[in-house]
Design a protein around this motif. Structure first.
Motif, PDB file in Angstrom:
ATOM      1  N   GLY A 129       0.796  -1.216   0.000  1.00 17.63           N
ATOM      2  CA  GLY A 129       0.000   0.000   0.000  1.00 17.63           C
ATOM      3  C   GLY A 129       0.827   1.263   0.000  1.00 17.63           C
ATOM      4  N   ASP A 130       1.979   1.257   0.682  1.00 13.54           N
ATOM      5  CA  ASP A 130       2.795   2.468   0.742  1.00 13.54           C
ATOM      6  C   ASP A 130       3.358   2.830  -0.626  1.00 13.54           C
ATOM      7  N   ILE A 131       3.591   1.809  -1.488  1.00 11.78           N
ATOM      8  CA  ILE A 131       4.070   2.099  -2.841  1.00 11.78           C
ATOM      9  C   ILE A 131       2.899   2.468  -3.746  1.00 11.78           C
ATOM     10  N   VAL A 132       1.779   1.757  -3.633  1.00 16.59           N
ATOM     11  CA  VAL A 132       0.599   2.076  -4.443  1.00 16.59           C
ATOM     12  C   VAL A 132       0.226   3.553  -4.287  1.00 16.59           C
ATOM     13  N   ALA A 133       0.329   4.073  -3.073  1.00 16.23           N
ATOM     14  CA  ALA A 133      -0.061   5.458  -2.806  1.00 16.23           C
ATOM     15  C   ALA A 133       0.818   6.467  -3.522  1.00 16.23           C
ATOM     16  N   ARG A 134       1.953   6.028  -4.045  1.00 16.96           N
ATOM     17  CA  ARG A 134       2.862   6.948  -4.731  1.00 16.96           C
ATOM     18  C   ARG A 134       2.485   7.179  -6.194  1.00 16.96           C
ATOM     19  N   TYR A 135       1.672   6.278  -6.774  1.00 22.09           N
ATOM     20  CA  TYR A 135       1.348   6.455  -8.192  1.00 22.09           C
ATOM     21  C   TYR A 135      -0.148   6.396  -8.495  1.00 22.09           C
ATOM     22  N   HIS A 136      -0.990   5.967  -7.543  1.00 24.03           N
ATOM     23  CA  HIS A 136      -2.415   5.810  -7.836  1.00 24.03           C
ATOM     24  C   HIS A 136      -3.047   7.162  -8.135  1.00 24.03           C
ATOM     25  N   PHE A 137      -3.883   7.216  -9.175  1.00 23.42           N
ATOM     26  CA  PHE A 137      -4.422   8.488  -9.648  1.00 23.42           C
ATOM     27  C   PHE A 137      -5.450   9.103  -8.710  1.00 23.42           C
TER      28      PHE A 137
END
Length: 250
Positions: A129-137
């Motif tokens: 989740g911490d990485i997803v939050a860096r690119y999710h629109f």
């Protein structure tokens, strides 16, 4: 890029793409009925479209279903068209996936992209989740991981309220994740099911999203997947976060 232009340089192939844009997930027989040519001719045109990654297929039982994969067109437009357009005109070229409710035996929606990264990097970007939050629109915060059945990533609004959650149903490490897709926006929060497929290639990774049982009351899911895949590709290839916001939020 040459394969895309070649694929589009034929009215029969453009007609096939228009048909899949209107009704995704058609069989060869269904597509053949719409063109004045032999079954073999339709198969040859579909092969050109598959080679250009504009059409992807899934086989279920005796039938092979064909899906429009709009992402290569989006990437071509971003590179060759958007730079020459004014912002208000560029907004008119956004590709919207046309979703139609179909049977549970096949996906309602498929989209693929190729990413120049390692399998480990792609897997982490999908499951942390911490990485997803860096690119999710659509969210700048997400909590949780997806490493085993029952694990969940919650996508959060700015106020901390949930916007979307993905809960793992089944997982094959670094290869496949099957998830419950539970939206928390709009009037319909009915669950559906989606799958990530991670495949190594000779020059990088192929990531495919399959979405099943999409309720009719949840529009815009195809556009969301386009922005999600564009975001993860940009992040993994450049190391920089870029959110492909809908134009009203840009």
């Amino acid at each position: 890029m040459d394969a895309i232009f070649k694929a589009l340089n034929d009215p029969a192939r453009r007609a096939l793409l228009d048909s899949l844009r209107a009704t995704d997930g058609q069989t060869l027989t269904e597509l053949e009925e719409q063109l004045d040519m032999s079954r073999f001719g339709v198969m040859k045109h579909l092969k050109v479209l598959e080679d250009a990654h504009l059409v992807v297929t899934r086989k279920r039982g005796r039938f092979k279903y064909h899906y429009l994969n709009a992402l290569p067109l989006q990437e071509m437009i971003t590179r060759w068209v958007h730079p020459f357009l004014q912002p208000h005109a560029a907004a008119l070229t956004d590709l919207k996936a046309q979703l139609e409710e179909t049977s549970m035996s096949k996906p309602d929606f498929i989209m693929s992209t190729f990413i120049n990264c390692t399998q480990d990097a792609l897997w982490d970007a999908l499951t942390r989740g911490d990485i997803v939050a860096r690119y999710h629109f659509a969210c700048q915060a997400a909590r949780g991981t997806m490493q085993a059945p029952g694990d969940e990533i919650a996508y959060l609004r700015p106020d901390g309220a949930p916007m979307l959650s993905n809960r793992v149903i089944a997982i094959e490490p670094k290869t496949r994740i099957e998830m419950v897709f539970l939206p928390a926006w709009g009037d319909d929060t009915t669950e559906s099911r989606c799958v990530y497929l991670v495949e190594p290639t000779a020059s990088g990774m192929k990531l495919t999203v399959e979405h099943y049982d999409i309720p009719a009351g949840q529009p815009g899911i195809g556009d969301g997947w386009t922005r999600f895949l564009s975001g993860i590709k940009t992040f993994l290839e450049t190391g920089e976060a870029h959110r492909f916001f809908p134009e009203m939020q840009a």
